[in-house]
Design a protein around this motif. Structure first.
Motif, PDB file in Angstrom:
ATOM      1  N   PRO A   1      63.183 -22.090  66.359  1.00  0.00           N
ATOM      2  CA  PRO A   1      62.534 -21.660  65.182  1.00  0.00           C
ATOM      3  C   PRO A   1      62.558 -20.153  65.093  1.00  0.00           C
ATOM      4  CG  PRO A   1      60.827 -22.159  67.276  1.00  0.00           C
ATOM      5  CD  PRO A   1      62.517 -22.674  67.592  1.00  0.00           C
TER       6      PRO A   1
ATOM      7  N   PRO B   1      64.464 -33.491  59.685  1.00  0.00           N
ATOM      8  CA  PRO B   1      63.805 -33.882  60.734  1.00  0.00           C
ATOM      9  C   PRO B   1      64.672 -33.055  61.702  1.00  0.00           C
ATOM     10  CG  PRO B   1      65.759 -35.463  59.859  1.00  0.00           C
ATOM     11  CD  PRO B   1      65.335 -34.537  58.795  1.00  0.00           C
ATOM     12  N   MET B   2      64.278 -33.584  62.918  1.00  0.00           N
ATOM     13  CA  MET B   2      65.142 -32.844  64.369  1.00  0.00           C
ATOM     14  C   MET B   2      66.374 -33.035  64.157  1.00  0.00           C
ATOM     15  SD  MET B   2      62.756 -30.602  65.462  1.00  0.00           S
ATOM     16  CE  MET B   2      63.499 -30.288  66.763  1.00  0.00           C
TER      17      MET B   2
ATOM     18  N   SER C   1      63.487 -26.116  57.632  1.00  0.00           N
ATOM     19  CA  SER C   1      62.144 -25.952  57.839  1.00  0.00           C
ATOM     20  C   SER C   1      61.735 -27.261  58.669  1.00  0.00           C
ATOM     21  CB  SER C   1      61.637 -25.429  56.639  1.00  0.00           C
ATOM     22  OG  SER C   1      59.794 -25.647  56.950  1.00  0.00           O
ATOM     23  N   VAL C   2      61.223 -27.149  59.734  1.00  0.00           N
ATOM     24  CA  VAL C   2      60.677 -28.417  60.341  1.00  0.00           C
ATOM     25  C   VAL C   2      59.113 -28.154  60.613  1.00  0.00           C
ATOM     26  CG1 VAL C   2      60.651 -29.813  62.421  1.00  0.00           C
ATOM     27  CG2 VAL C   2      62.878 -28.851  61.574  1.00  0.00           C
ATOM     28  N   ASP C   3      58.482 -29.148  59.932  1.00  0.00           N
ATOM     29  CA  ASP C   3      56.746 -28.946  59.947  1.00  0.00           C
ATOM     30  C   ASP C   3      56.195 -27.647  59.460  1.00  0.00           C
ATOM     31  OD1 ASP C   3      56.709 -31.602  60.915  1.00  0.00           O
ATOM     32  OD2 ASP C   3      56.921 -31.149  62.992  1.00  0.00           O
ATOM     33  N   GLY C   4      57.011 -26.975  58.431  1.00  0.00           N
ATOM     34  CA  GLY C   4      56.485 -26.008  58.002  1.00  0.00           C
ATOM     35  C   GLY C   4      57.222 -24.581  58.742  1.00  0.00           C
ATOM     36  N   VAL C   5      57.793 -25.048  59.720  1.00  0.00           N
ATOM     37  CA  VAL C   5      58.484 -23.714  60.578  1.00  0.00           C
ATOM     38  C   VAL C   5      59.768 -23.523  60.283  1.00  0.00           C
ATOM     39  CG1 VAL C   5      58.653 -22.687  62.882  1.00  0.00           C
ATOM     40  CG2 VAL C   5      56.773 -23.892  62.494  1.00  0.00           C
ATOM     41  N   LYS C   6      60.187 -22.335  59.685  1.00  0.00           N
ATOM     42  CA  LYS C   6      61.522 -22.110  59.350  1.00  0.00           C
ATOM     43  C   LYS C   6      62.308 -21.532  60.866  1.00  0.00           C
ATOM     44  CE  LYS C   6      60.755 -20.574  55.106  1.00  0.00           C
ATOM     45  NZ  LYS C   6      60.779 -19.365  53.669  1.00  0.00           N
TER      46      LYS C   6
ATOM     47  N   THR D   1      63.421 -29.169  54.174  1.00  0.00           N
ATOM     48  CA  THR D   1      62.675 -29.557  55.038  1.00  0.00           C
ATOM     49  C   THR D   1      63.562 -30.771  55.975  1.00  0.00           C
ATOM     50  OG1 THR D   1      60.928 -29.199  53.818  1.00  0.00           O
ATOM     51  CG2 THR D   1      60.632 -31.154  55.465  1.00  0.00           C
TER      52      THR D   1
END
Length: 636
Positions: free
Chosen positions: A86, A6-7, A36-41, A4
């Protein structure tokens, strides 16, 4: 394991260190990384391109379309572009499409921080991670002792692509994992302590042997994946064998997908060819004065120690880095700000490199290929040195090979070539190299350099190796030396393993096996390599006979050995040398044994000292010196 994140992975502290030339872990921040960013791999990308008008990621996931996945410049004027794509992951192929501010040039570049590239001639970067469960606890406990300056170090230098081919599959090179099945057992059979791989970093031109590097963080995919290479290193370590990598910070090639004019400007290299172009290699010189470039290079060196657990690096072509006029005529170079020819920026980078390595990896060794008389190459930076652990002794190599090429009848007139290296032997921590450079470009193999008929050629080669192993300094031999190849090395062919069906070639292999065995067993041959206390001449003056004799000594006087070398094909009987003590002197090595292909002239296992004054000593021994031979004696 995905993370997880950050950008952006670059913090303000990272940017500060990067700009100061002090960020030595850039591979953890730049490049491609599955997160994974905000739950999106997906994959987070970051690239340094300060003179880019725009940067986007192109790849097999977007049809190589430069309009679909733009990256965005950071607000801090660092020149770093970042972005998250993503729904892509491991194995994705990609490049950076860079539109430069410089005349709007459009470039497609591989990722300088990629951990894997497509197999050449393809040039895309590959999204991958470096996850691996290492299992080498025993080596981790021993490596500091095994890599110490007071330890035996005999290195087998290798080119992975030509060591051994698979004839059943079109003569292809072995993979990393196939090499892991064979190489550790072979190195242990031969008795070498370390392996040194010629550059494994990704390179487009196979004929450069890896020295025209493009992927400074990627092992070549010609032989497998990063994890496959890790498995090879781990297998070597579990077999008690250290691993050293060739590393090339001195230049890089002009390939369009590489570092050259990376963002449309001379980003990694100097713009002025008098500073930024190698006339010898037709390649580009890093701008060592640019802080971000220093961070890039030192990060690359530490990367291989960190992620691949190697035991050291051999830094290629250091002399070309140190001198602004290296291989240049008057008017073709620019003096430094003091009017001198020293490259002050390169010196700073080298010192920073060595300080960082020995700070974070105190068990490691850095080894300089430096061919001039630059002082204190292998002395700590706090004493004014460059900070390397060791330096190749190119002077010893040159003088020794020039001497051995001579017909023995002329050697008496060149006796000083054998003696000269001892004048400066302790000015550096020297390694004695008989490397790949001595068996290419028409120089012939080591065996081919030797004078005389076939018998004398093989005897001379055994004597050369015997001289090397008894001379102070660590040892390095290029692959194929142990089988006495007739032809010089060819990177596109396998070594001449078929020669081992012949007795004389087997004899050379046996001789090197026994040299390595005795070298590791006898402390006198390695314990005081870098101190004058480890060496003492017995007789240096017998130029008429072309014979030298000397003591090698360890910390304990009882460990002392006597080496006597006869550089002519004339056997010498009743040859008397002075010794320090009475007693029986056992002949523990004799290069003329029939076991090695010799004539079996010798001393029937040893000799007894007599109270006869010779060479300033009260005791002496009378020896039979075989032709073209080394004998090694130890008092029992």
């Amino acid at each position: 394991m995905q993370e997880t994140a950050p950008m952006s992975l670059m913090t303000d502290s990272d940017i500060h260190l990067f700009k100061e030339g002090k960020h030595f872990r850039l591979y953890e921040k730049l490049g491609s990384r599955v997160v994974s960013v905000d739950g999106v791999k997906g994959v987070l990308f970051a690239v340094w391109a300060p003179n880019a008008k725009s940067v986007s990621v192109i790849g097999d996931f977007n049809g190589w379309n430069g309009n679909k996945n733009p990256l965005f410049p950071r607000w801090d004027s660092s020149g770093i572009f970042e972005g998250f794509i993503p729904h892509i992951g491991q194995g994705a192929l990609y490049k950076y499409r860079i539109v430069s501010r410089e005349r709007g040039a459009v470039l497609e570049k591989s990722d300088p921080f990629a951990f894997l590239s497509e197999a050449p001639p393809k040039t895309a970067s590959v999204v991958t991670d470096l996850s691996y469960e290492w299992d080498e606890e025993e080596w981790e406990e021993e490596r500091r002792q095994r890599n110490a300056l007071a330890a035996p170090m005999s290195i087998y230098e290798m080119h992975l692509g030509s060591f051994r081919k698979n004839p059943e599959e079109g003569g292809r090179s072995l993979t990393y994992r196939e090499m892991a099945d064979f190489l550790p057992g072979y190195i242990n059979e031969m008795g070498f302590t370390h392996v040194q791989f010629m550059p494994v970093m990704e390179h487009p031109f196979e004929g450069s042997w890896g020295y025209q590097t493009v992927g400074y963080f990627a092992p070549t995919s010609r032989f497998g994946t990063p994890q496959d290479f890790m498995f090879l290193i781990e297998t070597l370590h579990r077999s008690g064998i250290g691993v050293i990598l060739d590393w090339v910070p001195s230049h890089f090639p002009s390939d369009e997908h590489g570092l050259y004019r990376f963002d449309g400007t001379h980003l990694f290299e100097h713009e002025d060819p008098r500073l930024g172009f190698h006339p010898d290699w037709k390649s580009h010189i890093f701008n060592y004065g640019r802080h971000e470039v220093r961070s890039f290079l030192i990060s690359s060196a530490l990367f291989w120690l960190d992620k691949y657990h190697v035991d050291g690096i051999r830094v290629d072509a250091v002399a070309s880095m140190l001198y602004l006029d290296y291989s240049r005529k008057e008017g073709e170079w620019i003096p430094n700000l003091y009017g001198g020819r020293e490259n002050l920026d390169a010196i700073r980078m080298i010192k920073d490199l060595n300080e960082a390595i020995y700070l974070y990896y105190p068990y490691a060794q850095t080894i300089a290929e430096e061919s001039t008389a630059w002082p204190m190459v292998s002395r700590p930076t706090y004493l004014g040195g460059l900070g390397f652990g060791m330096k190749w002794n190119m002077g010893w190599m040159h003088d020794t090979l020039c001497y051995f090429k001579l017909d023995p009848v002329h050697r008496r007139y060149h006796h000083n070539e054998l003696l000269f290296s001892m004048i400066y032997a302790y000015t550096e921590n020297f390694m004695l190299p008989l490397s790949h450079d001595e068996v290419v470009h028409g120089k012939g193999s080591l065996l081919a350099k030797m004078p005389g008929d076939d018998w004398q050629k093989f005897a001379n080669l055994r004597l050369l190796f015997g001289y090397m192993y008894t001379h102070p300094g660590k040892k390095l031999l290029f692959m194929g030396s142990e089988i006495a190849s007739f032809s010089e090395w060819n990177h596109s062919q396998s070594l001449d393993w078929h020669l081992l069906q012949y007795d004389r070639h087997v004899g050379i292999k046996r001789w090197l096996m026994d040299l390595n065995r005795v070298y590791k067993e006898e402390k006198a041959l390695f314990e005081l390599d870098f101190s004058h206390e480890g060496f003492e001449w017995i007789d240096i003056a017998d130029s008429n006979s072309s014979v030298i004799s000397f003591y090698r000594k360890g910390k304990n006087e009882a460990d002392s050995l006597i080496a006597v070398l006869n550089f002519t094909p004339i056997p010498r009987t009743n040859y008397r040398i002075g010794v320090k003590e009475k007693g029986y002197y056992q002949e523990i090595l004799n290069s003329d044994s029939t076991y090695y292909g010799g004539s079996d002239c010798g001393n029937f296992g040893g000799v007894e000292a007599k109270p006869i004054h010779v060479h300033g000593k009260e005791w002496s021994i009378s020896l039979s010196l075989p032709p073209l031979s080394l004998i090694l004696l130890k008092r029992q």
